[in-house]
Design a protein around this motif. Structure first.
Motif, PDB file in Angstrom:
ATOM      1  N   SER A 430       0.742  -1.209   0.056  1.00  0.00           N
ATOM      2  CA  SER A 430       0.018  -0.086   0.052  1.00  0.00           C
ATOM      3  C   SER A 430       1.099   1.169  -0.009  1.00  0.00           C
ATOM      4  O   SER A 430       0.292   2.330  -0.250  1.00  0.00           O
ATOM      5  N   PHE A 431       2.072   1.143   0.372  1.00  0.00           N
ATOM      6  CA  PHE A 431       3.169   2.289   0.475  1.00  0.00           C
ATOM      7  C   PHE A 431       3.048   2.817  -1.053  1.00  0.00           C
ATOM      8  O   PHE A 431       3.528   4.017  -1.218  1.00  0.00           O
ATOM      9  N   SER A 454      -0.937   9.456  -3.829  1.00  0.00           N
ATOM     10  CA  SER A 454      -0.672   8.262  -2.940  1.00  0.00           C
ATOM     11  C   SER A 454       0.625   7.717  -3.508  1.00  0.00           C
ATOM     12  O   SER A 454       1.044   6.658  -2.774  1.00  0.00           O
ATOM     13  N   VAL A 455       1.058   7.846  -4.627  1.00  0.00           N
ATOM     14  CA  VAL A 455       2.258   7.036  -5.107  1.00  0.00           C
ATOM     15  C   VAL A 455       3.477   7.830  -4.528  1.00  0.00           C
ATOM     16  O   VAL A 455       3.594   9.137  -4.826  1.00  0.00           O
ATOM     17  N   PRO A 456       4.619   7.224  -4.166  1.00  0.00           N
ATOM     18  CA  PRO A 456       5.903   7.940  -3.944  1.00  0.00           C
ATOM     19  C   PRO A 456       6.371   8.784  -4.975  1.00  0.00           C
ATOM     20  O   PRO A 456       6.205   7.950  -5.998  1.00  0.00           O
ATOM     21  N   PHE A 457       6.923   9.686  -4.852  1.00  0.00           N
ATOM     22  CA  PHE A 457       7.261  10.687  -5.876  1.00  0.00           C
ATOM     23  C   PHE A 457       8.375   9.996  -6.880  1.00  0.00           C
ATOM     24  O   PHE A 457       7.996   9.820  -8.081  1.00  0.00           O
ATOM     25  N   SER A 458       9.173   9.098  -6.730  1.00  0.00           N
ATOM     26  CA  SER A 458      10.304   8.316  -7.265  1.00  0.00           C
ATOM     27  C   SER A 458       9.552   7.463  -8.178  1.00  0.00           C
ATOM     28  O   SER A 458      10.153   7.083  -9.238  1.00  0.00           O
ATOM     29  N   LEU A 459       8.258   7.012  -7.989  1.00  0.00           N
ATOM     30  CA  LEU A 459       7.504   5.973  -8.583  1.00  0.00           C
ATOM     31  C   LEU A 459       6.537   6.370  -9.568  1.00  0.00           C
ATOM     32  O   LEU A 459       6.234   5.803 -10.433  1.00  0.00           O
TER      33      LEU A 459
END
Length: 813
Positions: A430-431, A454-459
């Protein structure tokens, strides 16, 4: 030196009339791609002594004729490097002097006129005029002979006999047929694209050999450039994952790339989410987040800072002395927590303060025992917040690619001995926020991580195109990529590659907000609008003349292509002149800089990732500005039980790259850094973390580079303090001030000791290859460790780095 793709069409044999094998327009980029793929293999045979220079010359002309490329080829067609051309010239000299074979057009100049002479630019320009039919072959020969003599190379332009231009050459290309769609009664056809330079097909290949190299590249994958503006760095990376059971029929080919944020709308427009499309709406939801008080007081940030400092000064090979500023930071945090505990009113705040106090005590205990501190985590609690979400709206027609939204995930791969292994399962977490799973048909699928909070920036923006098991050729995957409405396929054009190189340098040299640079964008927008207006008018005129829809569509496509070429040419011209003014160069001076190299540097290794150099910096200039300093890296892990020597050996055996968190995840490397999750949020996970330090401190670290080895790259930036490598403007660690891309700022950053041991961080995108960027030194703690590291180097065939034996580089502290 003439471009390797230069086309000249005199006869092959002395006295024979010139006869082009096809009109110049037939020499398309794809034909040149096939020619250069053939040339690469043929030249290897020549180097191995399997064929002679004369054989290579004859076979090259046969191949060119087969592909419809005008002949004969020149020395620039037979080889790429000047030294290779000179060697070929020696091999061809006897039959040329005996009159047995036609003298290649550039024969008299290769090895005589220096590679950096303006003669070669003149040569290329005249060659283009010849190709366009503006001058005859005799005029071409006379012009270059006069230019060589004018520049003092009188011995170069010797008359070449038997090369008269015949009327059958077809070089003028004038076509008297009516071109009604553009409103021109007797317009000349579109000028042919010049053949791409040889290096372009090293970085943007399309042949069978490329997909074999993908398998050879292992876990790092094989990068390649694509056309169009939709993919970051115009680069995709192909990785062939082996089946855990060793079954070739179950291997999995994946194309990895990052979609530019402005291109995401096109991709989403191609999707049909379970029979509908997606709209974004705002609503209030309960979400686990840090408490506002935490952000305001910087509690977790301060806890993490002292924990990292304790870990930095304790453990294997350290002096185990905790600095005063770290002890002071722990005392200040403890006092702040105790004060807040006395006034806390609600249950969530009390729970947060207890959470941080417990972890701080663990860090204090570790500092007292001279041990590594345990991993610290940020406190989160359910809170009602307003979020923007995508809602499926039924389309009714079921148009678009079937797609569904699901919890974010990654390829659950593992790395073994440099090879990537994957059974098709995914690591769901979920991270990682949300992702879109897309059915591309015929067993192909895609996974896209959107630009969602909701999505980490690098992804964010990352895309995977996954081929069916057993498919090792990625051309099918590239075809499927078109279904996503993305312009991203090889080959890229040399013009596109050069524009991207110039844009990379705009950022690297800090000109992205320069008024003159922004004016270039306005100029191009105006030009584009005028082109569109002319096209609409021309198509309306074509319709009034009775041309059918299919004919108008074909003519529109041709006009759009010509417009794109014109815009690229104008953008290149404007950007080059912009930089020439900034660097104090005369018009045309940028091309003559020894540091001006549009070719990506990683092309030599054919694996990993592409990177480009800064043409405003030479290694000598960097060395002068950084005397007495070095770039260093300290090997760290969230797992305190991992020994540094084991981490180092794993780096070497998995490809010899100090990889960013994102690259490690893609490769399947099971190694977690000290703050990998924080780095994903900040965007720093896309970079390798290093420090700028004085030479006298180098033995405190594990890997050391000379600054000039790394700082000529165009993808680095530095921060004064520990910003977690933040490139996400919304991240709390991001600070617009205290960051630089100027080499001369780094000594001041290093001197800012108030920033602690994490000061003067230098970030390099994707990572650092030991082969491309040889370290000055690698330090280990014992001779036993040194032998272990040397064994890993020899295991993967890395016996030298930068021409130095690895035995000279790996040292005991």
């Amino acid at each position: 030196m003439p471009g390797a793709g230069a086309v000249i069409s005199p006869a092959l044999a002395p006295g024979e009339a010139l006869k082009a094998s096809a009109s110049p327009g037939a020499a398309t980029a794809s034909k040149w791609a096939l020619y250069w793929e053939w040339q690469s293999d043929a030249f290897k045979k020549y180097q191995a002594g399997e064929i002679s220079a004369v054989d290579l010359y004859a076979q090259a002309n046969e191949k060119a004729q087969e592909l419809g490329i005008p002949t004969p080829v020149d020395l620039g067609h037979l080889a790429v490097l000047t030294s290779e051309m000179v060697e070929l010239k020696k091999g061809l000299a006897p039959p040329v002097e005996a009159g047995e074979i036609q003298k290649p057009p550039d024969f008299d100049y290769v090895g005589v006129v220096p590679i950096d002479s303006p003669f070669w630019k003149f040569y290329e320009n005249k060659q283009e005029e010849l190709w366009e039919g503006k001058i005859t072959y005799e005029q071409f020969q006379e012009s270059i002979k006069e230019e060589a003599a004018k520049l003092g190379y009188a011995s170069a332009g010797v008359a070449q006999e038997g090369q008269e231009l015949s009327a059958e050459a077809g070089l003028s290309g004038v076509d008297g047929e009516e071109k009604g769609a553009l409103g021109l009664a007797e317009a000349a056809p579109a000028l042919p694209l010049p053949p791409p330079p040889a290096w372009l097909f090293e970085v943007s290949p399309i042949g069978d050999r490329f997909w074999e190299e993908v398998a050879e590249a292992g876990a790092l994958g094989r990068p390649f450039m694509v056309a169009g503006p939709d993919i970051e760095d115009q680069t995709l990376t192909a990785t062939l994952f082996r089946d855990p059971g060793g079954d070739p029929g179950k291997s999995r080919l994946v194309l990895f790339g990052k979609v530019r944020e402005e291109a995401e709308a096109k991709l989403l427009d191609a999707l049909d989410f379970e029979g509908g499309h997606v709209v974004k709406v705002k609503r209030r939801v309960e979400k686990a987040m840090p408490l506002p008080l935490d952000e305001q007081e910087g509690l977790y940030a301060q806890l993490l800072k002292v924990a990292k400092s304790v870990n930095h000064h304790t453990g294997e090979g350290k002096d185990n002395v905790i600095p005063a500023h770290t002890l002071k930071g722990m005392a200040e945090l403890k006092a702040k927590l105790e004060k807040l505990q006395g006034s806390a009113q609600d249950e969530k705040t009390r729970a947060m303060l207890a959470h941080y106090m417990s972890q701080l005590k663990a860090v204090e205990a570790a500092a007292a025992a001279k041990e590594k501190a345990p991993f610290v985590t940020q406190f989160t609690a359910p809170q009602v917040v307003e979020v923007e979400e995508e809602v499926v709206v039924p389309a009714g027609k079921g148009e678009g690619l079937p797609a569904r939204k699901r919890t974010g995930s990654r390829v659950k791969a593992s790395e073994a001995g440099g090879a990537a292994v994957w059974d098709g399962t995914r690591e769901e977490n979920s991270f990682y926020g949300v992702e879109y799973h897309i059915d591309l048909g015929d067993g192909y699928q895609a996974v896209y991580h959107p630009n969602d909070e909701s999505v980490p920036f690098s992804l964010r923006g990352t895309l995977e195109v996954i081929a069916p098991p057993g498919v090792r050729d990625g051309r099918g995957a590239l075809e499927k990529l078109k279904l996503l409405h993305l312009h991203a396929e090889p080959p890229a054009s040399a013009e596109e590659a050069e524009v991207m190189y110039l844009e990379r340098n705009v950022w690297a040299q800090g000109y992205e907000n320069d008024p003159e640079y922004r004016a270039i964008g306005d100029t191009l927008k105006t030009l584009e609008m005028k082109q569109e207006a002319r096209l609409v008018a021309a198509l309306e005129e074509a319709a009034s003349r009775g041309l059918g829809e299919e004919e108008r569509l074909a003519l529109a496509k041709q006009a759009v292509l010509e417009n794109q070429r014109a815009l690229l040419a104008e953008k290149t011209r404007l950007l080059k002149r912009f930089f020439e003014k900034k660097l104090g160069l005369a018009p045309g001076g940028l091309d003559s800089l020894p540091t001006y190299r549009p070719v990506p540097e990683a092309a030599r290794r054919r694996k990993g990732f592409h990177f480009w150099n800064r043409f405003d910096l030479s290694p000598e200039a960097v060395r002068e500005k950084t005397k007495g300093y070095c770039i260093v890296h300290e090997l760290k892990s969230a797992d305190s039980k991992k020994k540094k020597v084991d981490i180092l050996c794993r780096i070497i055996e998995s490809g010899g790259v100090l990889a960013s968190t994102e690259l490690r995840k893609r490769m399947g490397v099971k190694h977690t850094g000290v703050s990998s999750y924080e780095d994903m949020r900040s965007g720093g996970a896309s970079y390798a973390f290093c420090f700028f330090r004085k030479n006298k401190e180098q033995r405190q670290f594990d890997i050391v580079w000379d600054p000039e080895t790394l700082l000529t790259r165009s993808d680095w930036f530095a921060t004064r303090g520990d910003d977690f490598g933040a490139v996400n403007p919304e991240d709390p660690h991001y600070k617009p001030s205290g960051r630089t891309r100027r080499v001369e700022d780094l000594p001041d950053y290093e001197a800012a000791t108030s920033m602690g041991s994490w000061r003067a961080q230098v970030m390099f995108k994707n990572g650092i290859s030991f082969e491309e960027h040889p370290p000055r030194a690698i330090f280990v703690n014992s001779e036993e460790d040194r032998q272990k590291v040397l064994a890993s180097f020899h295991k993967v065939g890395m016996t030298k780095l930068g021409g130095r034996p690895v035995e000279e580089i790996v040292k005991v502290r």
